[in-house]
Enzyme design. Sequence first.
Site, mmCIF file in Angstrom:
data_model
loop_
_atom_site.group_PDB
_atom_site.id
_atom_site.type_symbol
_atom_site.label_atom_id
_atom_site.label_comp_id
_atom_site.label_asym_id
_atom_site.label_seq_id
_atom_site.Cartn_x
_atom_site.Cartn_y
_atom_site.Cartn_z
ATOM 1 N N THR A 166 -2.895 -8.099 2.414
ATOM 2 C CA THR A 166 -3.067 -8.424 3.704
ATOM 3 C C THR A 166 -4.658 -8.786 3.770
ATOM 4 O OG1 THR A 166 -1.401 -6.925 4.719
ATOM 5 C CG2 THR A 166 -3.409 -7.626 6.006
ATOM 6 N N ASN A 173 9.417 -13.166 1.293
ATOM 7 C CA ASN A 173 9.703 -11.713 0.913
ATOM 8 C C ASN A 173 10.916 -11.135 1.712
ATOM 9 O OD1 ASN A 173 7.847 -12.197 3.369
ATOM 10 N ND2 ASN A 173 8.477 -10.146 4.055
ATOM 11 N N GLN A 214 5.114 -11.581 -3.878
ATOM 12 C CA GLN A 214 6.663 -11.106 -4.495
ATOM 13 C C GLN A 214 6.929 -11.623 -6.063
ATOM 14 O OE1 GLN A 214 8.241 -9.013 -3.016
ATOM 15 N NE2 GLN A 214 7.521 -8.909 -0.978
ATOM 16 N N SER A 257 -0.750 -8.176 -4.495
ATOM 17 C CA SER A 257 -0.580 -6.892 -3.971
ATOM 18 C C SER A 257 -0.109 -5.936 -5.307
ATOM 19 C CB SER A 257 0.269 -6.770 -2.952
ATOM 20 O OG SER A 257 0.384 -5.492 -2.542
ATOM 21 N N HIS A 290 1.176 -2.877 -5.247
ATOM 22 C CA HIS A 290 2.228 -2.061 -4.839
ATOM 23 C C HIS A 290 3.528 -2.760 -4.921
ATOM 24 C CE1 HIS A 290 3.358 -2.358 -0.406
ATOM 25 N NE2 HIS A 290 2.198 -3.140 -0.645
ATOM 26 N N THR A 333 -18.012 -0.448 -2.523
ATOM 27 C CA THR A 333 -17.365 0.326 -3.507
ATOM 28 C C THR A 333 -16.061 0.144 -4.037
ATOM 29 O OG1 THR A 333 -19.317 1.798 -3.682
ATOM 30 C CG2 THR A 333 -17.667 2.295 -4.948
ATOM 31 N N CYS A 354 10.914 -4.246 13.211
ATOM 32 C CA CYS A 354 11.000 -3.250 14.106
ATOM 33 C C CYS A 354 9.675 -2.860 14.478
ATOM 34 C CB CYS A 354 11.832 -2.107 13.539
ATOM 35 S SG CYS A 354 13.541 -2.378 13.062
#
Length: 379
Positions: free
Chosen positions: A73, A148, A176, A196, A198, A234, A321
């Site tokens: 992001t 995604n 992705q 990304s 995660h 940092t 949502c």
Amino acid sequence: MSTHRTYLDHNATAPLRPEAAGAMAVAIGVCGNPSSVHHEGRRARAIIETAREQVAKLVNAKPLEVIFTAGATEANNWVVSGGAWTTILSAEIEHDSVRGPLANSGATLRTLAVSGDGVVPVEEIAHHALSAPATDGRTLVMLQMANNETGVLQPVADAAPICREHGLHIHTDAVQMPGRLSIDFAGLGVDTLSLSSHKLGGPAGAGALIIRDGIKLASFITGGGQERRRRAGTENLIGIAGFGAAAEAASIDVSATARLGRLRDRLEAGIREITPSAVIVGVGSQRLPNTTSVAMPGQAAETLVIKLDLAGFAVSAGAACSSGKVGASHVLTAMGLAPEIANNAIRLSLGWNSSEADVTAFLEVWGVVTRPRALRAVA
């Protein structure tokens, strides 16, 4: 409610890989600031530079092109804000981390059309490139590598040479892709690329912007000389260590694409056999091997997600949502799909620890949860 859980939501967040957990455990014990010149600082710096090499290897980039961020992001916002763009071309299927900052970019926004199969035709990009006024390299093209929600792949490799020829900067959100399909940043020809941690089995809170050597982009976060004076603050030592280890694990798992593809194909074949009315979104396009977007006409996505959750399965809705309000997926709407599809699609996404048993378990339950009054049956 089922006590056994099956996780089918890797596109949202992948479970932490053991390699990442191990690297993070080591990094927790390192107290030095990576910018300090003493022993402790040098030890921290070594962890970050090792991770930089691991991420660079994952996407075939130079280590100096890898700039660590707090996630994709931030990386996507950085590209939008960092180029003093006069014109930005993007499609409505982009992730919200691209769509969100566009409104405040100050640039003229031009929308790229999307086919019914979820692809931005390369001819569409060529048309805009040919008709765009000369802006001294201040036109930005945002084209995600894989969606995604649907897993549909975009023609980034075909669009990049067109953009280069006409002096357009091209950025791709490749979040992705890692662990599912290979990325060749050096050969792809894009100017910037976001990642990304995660999504590939590393920790949340870490990501990277890959900036091609020689590309100028104003800093998004200022106030320090970290990350080659491109991104102040940092570094997140523990998160970056885990990101690097996850990237290394994904790099060496050369069988992932074929394995995930077999699992997805079996999953989709089973869904069609059990529920012939089910619609697989984007099935006519090239897709990620791990992603299935499926809609059941007449059955709301959020209801199916709840039913599956009660039955022990973690999946996502194709609808967005927010604050208790449910709306049609902006991706599926941009594809021109009918409301009964755009409102009813759920996403199943496999990953590094998915198994044949996961697919078997899901198919055993799918026929139950898609029957009327199934909510009571699985509770």
